[in-house]
Design an enzyme around this catalytic site. Structure first.
Site, short mmCIF file in Angstrom:
data_model
loop_
_atom_site.label_atom_id
_atom_site.label_comp_id
_atom_site.label_asym_id
_atom_site.label_seq_id
_atom_site.Cartn_x
_atom_site.Cartn_y
_atom_site.Cartn_z
N GLU A 117 36.21 36.85 27.32
CA GLU A 117 35.20 36.69 28.36
C GLU A 117 34.19 37.84 28.29
O GLU A 117 34.58 39.00 28.16
CB GLU A 117 35.84 36.68 29.75
CG GLU A 117 34.87 36.25 30.82
CD GLU A 117 35.51 36.21 32.22
OE1 GLU A 117 35.04 35.42 33.05
OE2 GLU A 117 36.46 36.96 32.45
N GLY A 123 40.30 45.58 33.56
CA GLY A 123 41.60 45.80 34.20
C GLY A 123 42.60 44.78 33.73
O GLY A 123 43.74 45.12 33.40
N ALA A 124 42.17 43.52 33.68
CA ALA A 124 43.03 42.43 33.24
C ALA A 124 42.15 41.23 32.93
O ALA A 124 40.97 41.20 33.26
CB ALA A 124 44.06 42.08 34.32
N MET A 125 42.74 40.21 32.29
CA MET A 125 41.99 39.01 31.91
C MET A 125 42.87 37.78 32.09
O MET A 125 44.00 37.73 31.61
CB MET A 125 41.52 39.12 30.46
CG MET A 125 40.83 37.88 29.94
SD MET A 125 39.33 37.50 30.90
CE MET A 125 39.24 35.71 30.63
N GLU A 126 42.29 36.76 32.75
CA GLU A 126 43.03 35.60 33.21
C GLU A 126 43.22 34.51 32.16
O GLU A 126 43.16 33.31 32.48
CB GLU A 126 42.32 34.99 34.43
CG GLU A 126 40.94 34.42 34.17
CD GLU A 126 39.80 35.38 34.37
OE1 GLU A 126 38.66 34.93 34.57
OE2 GLU A 126 40.06 36.60 34.33
N ASN A 127 43.51 34.86 30.92
CA ASN A 127 43.78 33.83 29.92
C ASN A 127 44.89 32.91 30.41
O ASN A 127 45.94 33.37 30.86
CB ASN A 127 44.23 34.48 28.61
CG ASN A 127 43.36 35.65 28.20
OD1 ASN A 127 42.16 35.52 28.02
ND2 ASN A 127 43.99 36.81 28.08
N GLU A 185 44.81 37.85 38.95
CA GLU A 185 44.78 37.09 37.70
C GLU A 185 45.52 35.76 37.82
O GLU A 185 45.09 34.75 37.25
CB GLU A 185 45.38 37.93 36.57
CG GLU A 185 44.67 39.26 36.33
CD GLU A 185 43.17 39.13 36.17
OE1 GLU A 185 42.72 38.15 35.55
OE2 GLU A 185 42.45 40.01 36.67
N HIS A 190 43.45 33.11 39.38
CA HIS A 190 42.50 32.53 38.44
C HIS A 190 43.06 31.29 37.72
O HIS A 190 42.28 30.48 37.21
CB HIS A 190 42.11 33.55 37.37
CG HIS A 190 40.94 34.41 37.72
ND1 HIS A 190 39.73 33.90 38.11
CD2 HIS A 190 40.79 35.76 37.70
CE1 HIS A 190 38.88 34.89 38.33
NE2 HIS A 190 39.49 36.04 38.10
N GLU A 245 35.34 35.14 40.33
CA GLU A 245 35.85 36.47 40.60
C GLU A 245 35.95 36.77 42.10
O GLU A 245 36.90 37.41 42.55
CB GLU A 245 34.98 37.52 39.91
CG GLU A 245 34.97 37.41 38.39
CD GLU A 245 36.36 37.55 37.77
OE1 GLU A 245 37.29 38.03 38.46
OE2 GLU A 245 36.52 37.18 36.60
#
Length: 886
Positions: A139, A273-277, A310, A313, A332
């Site tokens: 992203e 910080g983090a990613m919502e894969n 996350e 999401h 977000e």
């Protein structure tokens, strides 16, 4: 016309002539060589006769390309790279008809060190060997750096991923493993199940020498944590939070979790910080791995926040996705809103919505600038979406959603969200689709109300006055601004539809007649008898023409923005402000926070005198909420910057006088009966007294506690650890600096590592400032180094040296640090309050624009201008004012 259609024909947008339906990806990473190779087969639907296929690709070598056309003919394709628009044009020998087609490609690339696309992360194992992890961060538009694709959010497809990896390495992707096959070359082929239909930016691939916890079953979904070896003992809290979040969101949305498993993956190097894969969420280690026995409540809350955000999401963003990047805010902001709901349910005693007031207040600080922006704004090139990953998207967006939810009621709001998700599941939506769904359920004018908050920047100041007989309240609005000038481009809007909730204390009045004699001649006397005070609650949608609230008696006091949920400031006239200040003990914590925050904002804007704020601080002797004190401490920190040496002694005395009694009440150690947030209050006051107050007793004891902990003779109470480290750094020298470095290199957990790393920039001695700048430039992980420089810029003694360092190494820093971190690094310039230094900052940044996040840098420059104006107004009389009110 909406943004997604406005730019549909722009060169950077892909033509709509073909739509991907299914990707079959096979990726072979070489961790030692830092390269990867891949093949893909994409099933397409061709919508009209075409002579070329255009998709996204960047930083890839494409070796072969062929296509099986709808008529069954097989074609070799020519390959033409368009580097400017990050596209590849695949030319056909002639026109092919519409219908189903199959595209086959082979490609290769580099595992980069830029923390985006397909990149490498490293760590040192227990034997002292450096190990490599290959991982992804796509992203907004970096999937195209890992495989050729239709890298736009509304080009959803199913993904079948296969990873060919060395034996002994763990391989993770979005879905569960369905087959593992040895290749006979010391490698194995790991095939994953098909994903649901989803956007390219949600694809994840992680390969490395990792460990995986045993799965925890949550409503039939296996939940695991993935981590580097030796950190398995730090996973239990994340599993507890993750399990709670999965249950909470499944019930709240009334929609099952949309994937077949959920892995929470801790990475040593990660820019965000983090990613919502979907099904494979990636995190920085310090926001996932934690030891509850050694962590502060705030650190535990941070992990709970990020994990909950996350997982939210998975529904809001993954299941239903924005059509184009202008809608990124909704993903977000809603995930931030849902994280608060989830954590508040997980640990009600943390009072998460109260502490969110600090985040909302920070958003209001930015949104009061002329350089603000609407929550949603036109996004052309996808790179422009990087400017949306800021405090306005997350915190302001969540705050206006909370304001709406409180106004409509929690259950009608929840039903409206469920209607929206159900209508658009597996698809894409616009912001207005959400408002229409909520409006359909509630019958309230949601779209008209929320459009005034989403499509213009800024927020209102609600002004309140009582009528002459005090039986009614008059309310009106005007835009709040920190500076009267500078809004030429109209970033700060006007005419909001404001959901106002208020609480008023009123006394009803009985009127009786009395008299005597001839009734015709009697002069009536009216006797007024005030009854016991009653509390009234009112709800009004305040438009640009203002409004009136009739009361059942004479108003004694009023809380406008009852509950504290509204994204606006309040100014009361005619004695109402004084009456409210006298009612502090009867206000909720968030209402008290708003009163203090609003007063300080008006002082900073030049609307109220500084003396009004200093007097208000004097009334906080019984205040027990850490968020309220955080506003005070932040304000005192600015006074410390603008006053300089000539006011420092007076400021230190003021801080000790006002904060000292509050700290004495809570003490150095936890006591039976302390609230969950008392430890945070204790740490806030300790840090301020040891820094701004220069309290010798506090400094001595904090230094002694830290020395004992370093020698293994004592432990630091977890809630106090961060404050103790800060006090030691601010007042420490070379020996303490060496101890910090040692503990950073050999931490007990990720939180301790971060604590000591970010303690280094707080040392004030010039030689130690220089050492830390070099450490950030050459040794610190690039995910952390920009934030070290930020802290050095706000270092009272080291700010000038840090700025000179930034100028001298500008090109090197831009090349080394992730580009989305540069604006955050530069936010520290707002503390460089010397006029000549500020002028140099403006000149340099005017000639050296950042590659992304330019609006954020503008906001930092404007904040600097606001601080300078404040210094010019209040600086000359600061010492006298502090001495008079301290």
């Amino acid at each position: 016309m909406t943004q997604s259609t406005t730019h549909a024909d722009a060169a950077y947008r892909l033509p709509r002539t073909a739509t991907p339906q299914h990707y079959q990806l096979t990726i072979t990473p070489d961790l030692q060589a830092a390269t990867f190779a891949g093949d893909e087969v994409v099933t397409l639907q061709v919508h009209q006769p075409v002579t070329e296929i255009v998709l996204n690709a960047a930083e890839l070598e494409i070796g072969k390309a062929s296509l099986t056309a709808p008529d069954g003919a097989h074609h070799q394709l020519t390959i033409t790279m368009n580097e400017k628009d990050e596209q590849v044009v695949l030319g056909l020998p002639g026109e092919i008809p519409a219908g189903s087609a199959t595209l086959a490609l082979s490609f290769s690339g580099v595992l980069n060190d830029k923390l985006r696309g397909f990149y490498r992360s490293t760590f040192t194992d227990e034997a002292g060997n450096q190990r490599v992890i290959a991982t992804t961060q796509f992203e907004s538009t970096d999937a195209r750096r890992a495989f050729p694709c239709w890298d736009e959010p509304d080009r959803k497809a199913v993904f079948s991923v296969t990873l060919v990896v060395e034996e002994g390495l763990v391989a993770i992707s979005n879905a569960a493993v369905v087959e593992e096959t040895p290749t006979g070359e010391g490698k194995r082929r790991v095939r994953f199940a098909d994903t649901m239909i989803m956007s390219t930016y949600l694809v994840a691939m992680v390969v490395g020498p990792l460990e995986v916890t045993e799965p925890t079953e949550v409503n039939g979904v296996p939940l695991r944590v993935v981590h580097v070896p030796g950190k398995g003992h730090l996973c239990d809290f994340a599993l507890e939070v993750g399990a709670h979040a999965l249950r909470f969101f499944s019930a709240w949305f009334d929609i099952p979790y949309p994937a077949d498993k959920l892995d929470l993956i801790a990475l040593p190097d990660f820019a965000a910080g983090a990613m919502e894969n979907l099904g494979a969420v990636t995190f920085r280690e310090q926001v996932l791995l934690i030891d509850p026995a050694a962590a502060s409540r705030a650190e535990l809350e941070r992990v709970a926040d990020v994990v909950s955000h996350e997982i939210a999401h998975m529904w809001f963003g993954d299941l239903v996705t924005m059509k184009w990047w202008n809608g990124l805010w909704l993903n977000e902001a809603f995930a931030t809103f849902m994280e608060m709901l989830c954590v508040d349910a997980f640990r009600p005693e943390w009072e998460r919505w109260v502490s969110f007031g600090l985040s909302r207040g920070a958003a209001m600080d930015t949104d009061g600038m002329a350089s603000t922006r609407p929550i949603e704004f036109p996004v052309g090139r996808p790179s422009e979406a990087e400017g949306m990953f800021d405090i306005l998207t997350y915190e302001k967006g969540a705050a206006v959603l909370r304001m709406l939810e409180r106004y409509l009621g929690a259950e009608p709001f929840r039903r409206g969200i469920g209607h929206y998700l159900d209508a658009h599941r597996h698809g894409n939506a616009e912001t207005t689709d959400l408002w229409d769904a909520i409006e359909a359920v509630t019958g309230e004018p949601v779209r008209a109300t929320m459009d005034s908050w989403i499509f213009q920047g800024g927020y209102p100041l609600v002004r309140v006055s009582a009528s002459g007989d005090r039986r009614a309240l008059a309310l009106d609005q005007l835009p709040f601004r920190y500076r009267a000038e500078g809004n030429e481009r109209g970033a700060i809007g006007s005419d909001w539809q404001i959901p106002v909730m208020l609480r008023a204390g009123v006394r009803a009045v009985d009127e009786t007649s009395r008299g005597g004699g001839d009734p015709a001649e009697r002069v009536e006397q009216v006797e007024q008898v005030e009854q016991v005070e009653q509390v009234e609650h009112h709800r009004v949608l305040l438009g640009p023409d203002g409004g009136r609230v009739d009361l059942g008696g004479r108003v004694n006091w009023v809380v406008v923005n009852e509950g504290g949920w509204g994204f606006y400031r309040v100014h009361q006239y005619g004695g109402l402000a004084q009456a409210l200040t006298a009612q502090l003990d009867n206000l909720d914590p968030l209402e008290r926070f708003n009163l203090v925050s609003d007063t300080w904002a008006e002082v900073l804007a030049g609307v109220q005198p500084l003396g009004a704020f200093l007097a208000l601080i004097g009334r906080l002797e019984n205040e027990a909420d850490p968020s309220v004190w955080s506003v005070v401490v932040s304000a005192l920190a600015l006074l410390d910057r603008i006053g300089g040496e000539q006011s420092r002694a007076a400021l230190q005395s003021f801080a000790r006088t006002r904060l000292g009694p509050a700290f004495e009440r809570v003490g150095w150690t936890a006591k039976s009966g302390d609230g969950e947030r008392t430890g945070t209050l204790r740490a806030t006051l300790l840090d301020a007294l040891g820094n701004l107050g220069a309290d010798p007793k506090v400094i001595e004891r904090a230094t002694g506690i830290h020395a004992g902990a370093m020698a293994g003779q004592d432990t630091i109470e977890p809630d106090l650890a961060g404050a103790v480290v800060a006090v030691v750094a601010v007042n420490g020298g070379a020996s303490e600096y060496e101890a910090f470095l040692e503990r950073y290199h050999h931490p007990a957990n990720p939180q301790e590592e971060t604590r000591y790393l970010y303690g280094l920039p707080r040392f004030r001695q010039p030689d130690l400032v220089d050492r830390t700048l070099e450490f950030a430039r050459t040794e610190a992980r690039t995910q952390n180094a920009p934030f070290m420089v930020n802290l050095l810029l706000v270092n009272r003694e080291g700010g000038r040296a840090a700025w000179e360092f930034v100028k001298a190494h500008w090109d090197e820093l831009l090349a080394r640090f992730p580009r989305n971190t540069i604006p955050r690094m530069l936010s520290g310039i707002s503390g460089l309050c010397e006029p000549s230094l500020a002028a140099d900052v403006r000149t340099f940044l005017g000639a050296h624009p950042v590659p992304s996040g330019g609006r954020t840098v503008e906001q930092s420059l404007e904040r600097l201008a606001v601080n300078l104006a404040f210094a010019q107004r209040e600086g000359p009389n600061l010492t006298a004012m502090l001495e008079a009110t301290g």
